[in-house]
Design a protein around this motif. Structure first.
Motif, PDB file in Angstrom:
ATOM      1  N   ASP A   1      -3.000   0.288  -3.875  1.00  0.00           N
ATOM      2  CA  ASP A   1      -2.488  -1.039  -3.542  1.00  0.00           C
ATOM      3  C   ASP A   1      -1.886  -1.701  -4.775  1.00  0.00           C
ATOM      4  N   TYR A   2      -0.780  -2.411  -4.572  1.00  0.00           N
ATOM      5  CA  TYR A   2      -0.161  -3.220  -5.618  1.00  0.00           C
ATOM      6  C   TYR A   2      -0.066  -4.656  -5.126  1.00  0.00           C
ATOM      7  N   ASP A   3      -0.423  -5.601  -5.974  1.00  0.00           N
ATOM      8  CA  ASP A   3      -0.218  -7.008  -5.650  1.00  0.00           C
ATOM      9  C   ASP A   3       1.270  -7.350  -5.711  1.00  0.00           C
ATOM     10  N   VAL A   4       1.632  -8.418  -5.004  1.00  0.00           N
ATOM     11  CA  VAL A   4       3.027  -8.844  -4.937  1.00  0.00           C
ATOM     12  C   VAL A   4       3.268  -9.960  -5.954  1.00  0.00           C
TER      13      VAL A   4
ATOM     14  N   LYS B   1       8.945  -7.683  -5.481  1.00  0.00           N
ATOM     15  CA  LYS B   1       8.575  -7.166  -6.788  1.00  0.00           C
ATOM     16  C   LYS B   1       7.050  -7.063  -6.872  1.00  0.00           C
ATOM     17  N   THR B   2       6.563  -5.932  -7.320  1.00  0.00           N
ATOM     18  CA  THR B   2       5.131  -5.748  -7.478  1.00  0.00           C
ATOM     19  C   THR B   2       4.667  -6.268  -8.839  1.00  0.00           C
TER      20      THR B   2
ATOM     21  N   ARG C   1       0.852  -1.203   0.000  1.00  0.00           N
ATOM     22  CA  ARG C   1       0.000   0.000   0.000  1.00  0.00           C
ATOM     23  C   ARG C   1       0.881   1.245   0.000  1.00  0.00           C
ATOM     24  N   MET C   2       0.570   2.154  -0.901  1.00  0.00           N
ATOM     25  CA  MET C   2       1.330   3.403  -1.058  1.00  0.00           C
ATOM     26  C   MET C   2       0.406   4.599  -0.881  1.00  0.00           C
TER      27      MET C   2
END
Length: 429
Positions: A212-215, A237-238, A192-193
């Motif tokens: 949000d970015y998945d991993v 890594k996203t 989360r950014m």
């Protein structure tokens, strides 16, 4: 004159609970004390990252001023108390010229680029925020790792793909401490950014919605020791590239050399850098709902090695713990520190070009103690991992996968990784 203990012969005495508003004296009453308003464990500033000079005493102390430094020494002897220095910024007070120990590389802004790593275009400080609160987008490289139930796991930092610090095409690289993610699968987590407030019922002046970015993958440094917590780095890594041209999101630059901010002033204080995080204060009040910030000086490695060993041996006398080359130290000022809940949070320093470089990640400290005088915190030294990080970015055939763990050579007695809170160990949630 400025005494060795403070500004204009003023310093901090621990208060007597029976008479907390009086300073100790010799034959006459000392100057009227100034009780401290700082009641938080992590000493933080309300302004921007620019240097400030609060001249305050930590919680539980009062400011006492005397005519001469000799009078302070006499008071200390008669009262059997030690007068601690006022909290003040040595980079402001010192007439010495601060020096950066290596250049920032050859990555020069191109005309079409919106920004470089370590920059915060458009950022401004929101006035009248609660004490210690960072302004939204003040730390655009800050991120948090959450599970699929939206439970906060630890802090992390957005960085360029490798040490050339090029973000022309964005980045997909996140760094955090290995001990927080080693037992998780990529599908369990999300990054989360631009999330300034963890609790959404908090009335927050956020300007942008979090993202949000998945991993995609989690890589643990091959020599990570889960017993000793050295080599404590994970590279995530996203899925998809992080767009660093967005407002409130950017990568912190990676250091161009390990000693980049190792300058020491004549009074022994190191370069002043900054931590941000959601961790608890030294009174153990749990995670804070908003992002906090605190400035801490870099701490001499040799001195740190001695101090950490000395304090751990008070708990485990037979322990002969040594700092690992993958670790650095910062802090040692009363009431100013990272604490439990700050694990993985970035330690950033501002360069000559005014860009921000991440030198370390909050890793561990001695016992369950935060913000104690002359007791620094331990951070992951990112420059140590340069070759490994660069090698990860060069793998074009597939994303790096999590590696197997290597056993540690030392027990963790006295080390508290700054997250879980074992009996002896300290860390970060």
């Amino acid at each position: 004159d400025v005494s060795p203990l403070g500004v204009n012969n003023c310093c901090c005495f621990k208060t007597d609970p029976r008479d907390s508003q009086k300073c100790p004296s010799t034959t006459k009453e000392a100057a009227e004390p100034t009780p401290s308003s700082n009641g938080v464990g992590i000493r933080v500033f309300t302004g921007d990252l620019e240097l400030e000079r609060p001249d305050e005493c930590p919680f539980g102390y009062i400011k006492c001023c005397y005519d001469t430094y000799e009078e302070i020494q006499e008071v200390e002897k008669l009262a059997d108390k030690t007068c601690l220095p006022l909290e003040s910024n040595t980079q402001v007070e010192s007439t010495e010229q601060w020096q950066q120990f290596c250049s920032e590389g050859t990555n020069v802004r191109q005309p079409q680029e919106n920004k470089q790593c370590g920059e915060r275009p458009g950022f401004y400080t929101i006035p009248n925020l609660p004490h210690g609160m960072a302004s939204p987008e003040e730390f655009p490289w800050m991120c948090g790792i959450f599970d699929r139930n939206n439970q906060y796991l630890c802090a992390c930092v957005i960085v360029p793909e490798n040490f050339n610090n090029d973000i022309t095409r964005g980045t997909s690289l996140i760094l955090t401490v290995a001990h927080k993610v080693v037992n998780h699968n990529p599908g369990d987590l999300k990054i989360r950014m631009r999330d300034h407030y963890l609790c959404k019922d908090f009335k927050a002046p956020e300007r942008q919605k979090f993202i949000d970015y998945d991993v995609d993958s989690i890589s643990i440094y091959p020599d990570f020791s889960p017993e000793r917590f050295n080599n404590n780095l994970a590279a995530i890594k996203t899925k998809g590239t992080i767009d660093t041209t967005q407002n409130g999101i950017n990568a912190a630059c990676l250091p161009t050399c390990g000693e980049m901010f190792d300058f020491t002033f004549q009074n022994g204080t190191g370069t002043r850098c900054w931590i941000s995080g959601w961790g608890q204060d030294q009174n153990g009040h749990g995670l804070t709902p908003y992002l906090q910030k605190v400035d801490v000086p870099m701490y001499n490695t040799n001195r740190c090695r001695l101090r950490v060993r000395e304090e751990i041996q008070k708990i485990l006398p037979d322990t002969n713990i040594q700092l690992h080359p993958s670790e650095l130290c910062a802090g040692g000022e009363l009431g100013k520190d990272a604490c439990n809940g700050d694990g993985g949070a970035p330690l950033v320093c501002q360069s000559e070009s005014k860009r921000w470089f991440v030198m370390g990640l909050v890793a561990w400290g001695v016992d369950n103690r935060c913000g104690e005088y002359d007791l620094p915190g331990i951070y992951v030294r990112l420059s140590y991992f340069k070759d490994w990080i660069n090698a990860l970015s060069s793998k074009s055939d597939s994303a790096p996968k999590a590696t197997a763990l290597a056993g540690g050579e030392l027990e963790t007695g006295g080390i508290m990784p700054r997250d879980e809170i074992p009996v002896i160990i300290r860390s970060g949630i």
